[in-house]
Scaffold this active site. Structure first.
Site, PDB file in Angstrom:
ATOM      1  N   HIS A 153      15.872  32.431   5.380  1.00 57.55           N
ATOM      2  CA  HIS A 153      16.898  31.419   5.301  1.00 57.55           C
ATOM      3  C   HIS A 153      16.653  30.056   5.181  1.00 57.55           C
ATOM      4  CE1 HIS A 153      19.059  35.534   5.628  1.00 57.55           C
ATOM      5  NE2 HIS A 153      20.033  34.781   5.002  1.00 57.55           N
ATOM      6  N   LYS A 157      21.006  27.434   8.536  1.00 59.46           N
ATOM      7  CA  LYS A 157      21.726  28.605   9.038  1.00 59.46           C
ATOM      8  C   LYS A 157      21.568  28.726  10.560  1.00 59.46           C
ATOM      9  CE  LYS A 157      21.729  33.555   8.546  1.00 59.46           C
ATOM     10  NZ  LYS A 157      23.224  33.640   8.300  1.00 59.46           N
TER      11      LYS A 157
END
Length: 265
Positions: A153, A157
């Protein structure tokens, strides 16, 4: 007309959600909630100046003012829990994309929604392809019980592993149970290099700029490997699933964990 309020409206997922709701047939963006810049209209952020919905920092007030049917939440852990309680207690159906809640918290909201007979959804991932990845991986685990998960990601995040990785691991564990993998005597020369351990399978989290949301589930067997991978290369990939979820929760009187339970019902 389904009236929707978006919380976390100024975030990347929030803005994408607002645009999708504005463009969806039979839906109305009735409110936008974000503490970062209340007072301006959401239309100035999403490139649609005709959308004259003022951003507010007070979810409870917005719900009282516009009486929405659905709350879409893309905020952060520590905030989303309060939003879910506010929504359910007000009879508003929560559709939650914020990850980072533990199983006990999710179960508490399932019970609260059941008591109030309010429908809702908590979804680790709204991408249809990601849900198919989980489904395929769960089937594969019946024949290939040795498995590791790599999720990648963007570097903003907050939680690791991702909700999608946890949902994948939980689904795999449901069909194969706990199983120790690898050498019992293996050791890490750098702490954590083998990733997190969930029911005997390893989960690895990568956080780098340039990624959006990606996951690969790797299975190993005698003389062969199997990889199942999904890539979200833009946040638009989550919108068809989100719009589907908003429509589906209108017919629910309980809270569901995982969009696949509505998609594959």
């Amino acid at each position: 007309m389904i009236k929707v309020v978006v919380a976390g409206a100024l975030g990347k997922m929030g803005q994408e959600s607002c645009k999708a709701i504005v463009n969806a047939e039979g839906m109305q963006l009735a409110g936008a909630v974000d503490s970062r810049d209340s007072g301006h209209t959401i239309g100035t952020y999403i490139g649609k100046p005709e959308v004259n919905v003022t951003v507010s920092g007070d979810l409870e007030q917005v719900i009282r003012d516009v009486r929405p049917d659905v709350l879409v939440d893309f905020t952060r852990p520590g905030v989303v829990q309060r939003h879910i309680e506010i929504a359910i207690n007000a009879g508003v159906r929560p559709v939650i994309g914020t990850t980072g809640m533990n199983a006990e918290e999710i179960e508490r909201f399932v019970q609260l929604a059941s008591a109030q007979r309010v429908g809702g959804l908590i979804a680790p991932n709204f991408a249809i392809g990601a849900l198919l990845m989980i489904k395929f991986a769960t089937e594969a685990a019946k024949f290939f019980p040795h498995v590791e998960i790599i999720e990648l990601h963007h570097d903003q995040k907050m939680d690791a592993p991702s909700g999608t990785a946890m949902k994948t691991a939980e689904s795999i564990a449901a069909v194969r149970g706990h199983m120790s993998q690898g050498m019992p005597s293996e050791f890490e020369k750098i702490e954590g290099v083998r990733g997190g351990n969930f029911e005997g399978m390893r989960i690895h989290s990568v956080r780098l700029p340039g990624f959006v949301a990606h996951q690969e589930v790797i299975f190993g067997g005698i003389g062969q490997t199997l990889s199942i991978r999904h890539d979200s290369i833009s946040r638009e990939s989550f919108m068809p699933g989100l719009i589907l979820a908003v429509r589906k929760v209108m017919a629910l009187d309980h809270l569901v964990y995982g969009l696949e339970n509505l998609l594959f019902e």
